[in-house]
Design an enzyme around this catalytic site. Sequence first.
Site, PDB file in Angstrom:
ATOM      1  N   ASP A   4       0.820  -1.215   0.000  1.00 35.21           N
ATOM      2  CA  ASP A   4       0.000   0.000   0.000  1.00 35.21           C
ATOM      3  C   ASP A   4       0.853   1.264   0.000  1.00 35.21           C
ATOM      4  OD1 ASP A   4      -1.858  -1.971   0.307  1.00 35.21           O
ATOM      5  OD2 ASP A   4      -2.441  -1.419   2.344  1.00 35.21           O
ATOM      6  N   TYR A  62      -6.055 -10.284  10.234  1.00 30.93           N
ATOM      7  CA  TYR A  62      -4.960 -10.033   9.291  1.00 30.93           C
ATOM      8  C   TYR A  62      -3.655 -10.649   9.813  1.00 30.93           C
ATOM      9  CZ  TYR A  62      -1.797  -7.610   6.130  1.00 30.93           C
ATOM     10  OH  TYR A  62      -0.839  -7.330   5.188  1.00 30.93           O
TER      11      TYR A  62
HETATM   12  C1  GLA Z   1      -3.567  -4.684   3.390  1.00 34.91           C
HETATM   13  C2  GLA Z   1      -2.093  -4.586   3.757  1.00 34.91           C
HETATM   14  C3  GLA Z   1      -1.213  -4.909   2.571  1.00 34.91           C
HETATM   15  C4  GLA Z   1      -1.610  -6.236   1.928  1.00 34.91           C
HETATM   16  C5  GLA Z   1      -3.120  -6.297   1.705  1.00 34.91           C
HETATM   17  C6  GLA Z   1      -3.575  -7.634   1.243  1.00 34.91           C
HETATM   18  O1  GLA Z   1      -3.912  -3.711   2.466  1.00 34.91           O
HETATM   19  O2  GLA Z   1      -1.794  -3.288   4.224  1.00 34.91           O
HETATM   20  O3  GLA Z   1       0.141  -4.938   2.970  1.00 34.91           O
HETATM   21  O4  GLA Z   1      -1.173  -7.327   2.685  1.00 34.91           O
HETATM   22  O5  GLA Z   1      -3.858  -5.970   2.876  1.00 34.91           O
HETATM   23  O6  GLA Z   1      -3.065  -7.921  -0.006  1.00 34.91           O
END
Ligand code: GLA
Length: 384
Positions: A174, A223
């Site tokens: 991101d 997550y």
């Molecule tokens: C979030 C995290 C990223 C990535 C996505 C899934 O956005 O910040 O680093 O792992 O989830 O692809």
Amino acid sequence: MTDVRVKSQEAFKKHFGVDPDYLSYAPGRVNLIGEHTDYNDGFVLPCAIKFGTAMSAKKNGTSKMRLLAIDINGDTDEFECSATFSAHPTKTWANYLRAMTALIMQKGHKVEGLDVAITGDVPLGSGLSSSASLEVAFGNLVSHVFGLNIPLQEIALTGQACEALNGCKCGIMDQTISACGKANCALLIDCRSLQLTQVSVPANLDILIVNSNVKHALVGGEYNERREQCENAAKILGVKALRDATMAMLDAKKGEMDDVTYRRARHVITEDDRVLEAVKAFEQGDLATLAEKMYASHCSMRDDFEITIPEIDGLVEIIRKAIGEHAAVRMTGGGFGGSVVAVVEPSKVEQVKAAIDAEYEKISGKKATIIETHAFDGAAFTQL
Ligand code: GLA
């Protein structure tokens, strides 16, 4: 709607009583394919979108940061610039900036007080990286104002470290795309070498983002739990990260892991392949293959990685029904709510919108928000 850059300048003047000297901006992102592969050293293909975070600023002659969050009811925060991160007990938005200041100063850089007015239009909780755009815009602001010359990819890494300090062990996608995005291009990121390759988005295709309006929050157990499961799978396979594994290697060790671990690893291993195939499809303007890969990615997130929710699965099927088998559509982002992304021919946009308007509320009790975008540039700094 007023551009966030203009809005932040106007609010700065109103709140601090003077004109700002600097303007920093960083966009949110949509990931076209490659989900939960970044922290497995794999591949991702995001692009920067038309929404982002803007901040207007001026040196205040003190050693304190004084922040105004225009969108959070004009909430404010004030903290001493220090290499020690001290979290505010309740102002979670400010903690990203407190962390960024501390992490930059830990590298030996001198940072002094700034007055900053912040506003953004990335919908919060939409899976479009509002927090990454906040971190990158602020890191780039501090770097420029104090002449620190921090490369954009290092600002991205520092943003990732800010997330970790705030409880989310996210990958590097991101912040990298927010910092380094290029107009009209998706960015293939090799999350091990951090090599960036621009992939042109064919001019005859539109990117549609459909926000389910079911908010996601990554600062939660799910997550980090997925990340642990992946790391555990890599350990069983005897590789540094799942990037280094193949399906043959995974199948050979299937008896040594539980079914959940096997499926988590299968998602990541097959997703890495799909990213590279999708890049080829983009380069050849081959929408049929792109559609196949994006939908396979969605099914893998739904069945193996288990990060989709019924509203999101429903949206994907509504769009597939509206476009037919060449629908390039999948959930985008971390999961558990958030948004769906579709790559569509402009002639199909109206029928997709009509289908969503007619069907989504029936399955979710909510209205979806449809965003038409294309790929935009990443972070920008301007001396006013
Ligand atoms: C979030 C995290 C990223 C990535 C996505 C899934 O956005 O910040 O680093 O792992 O989830 O692809």
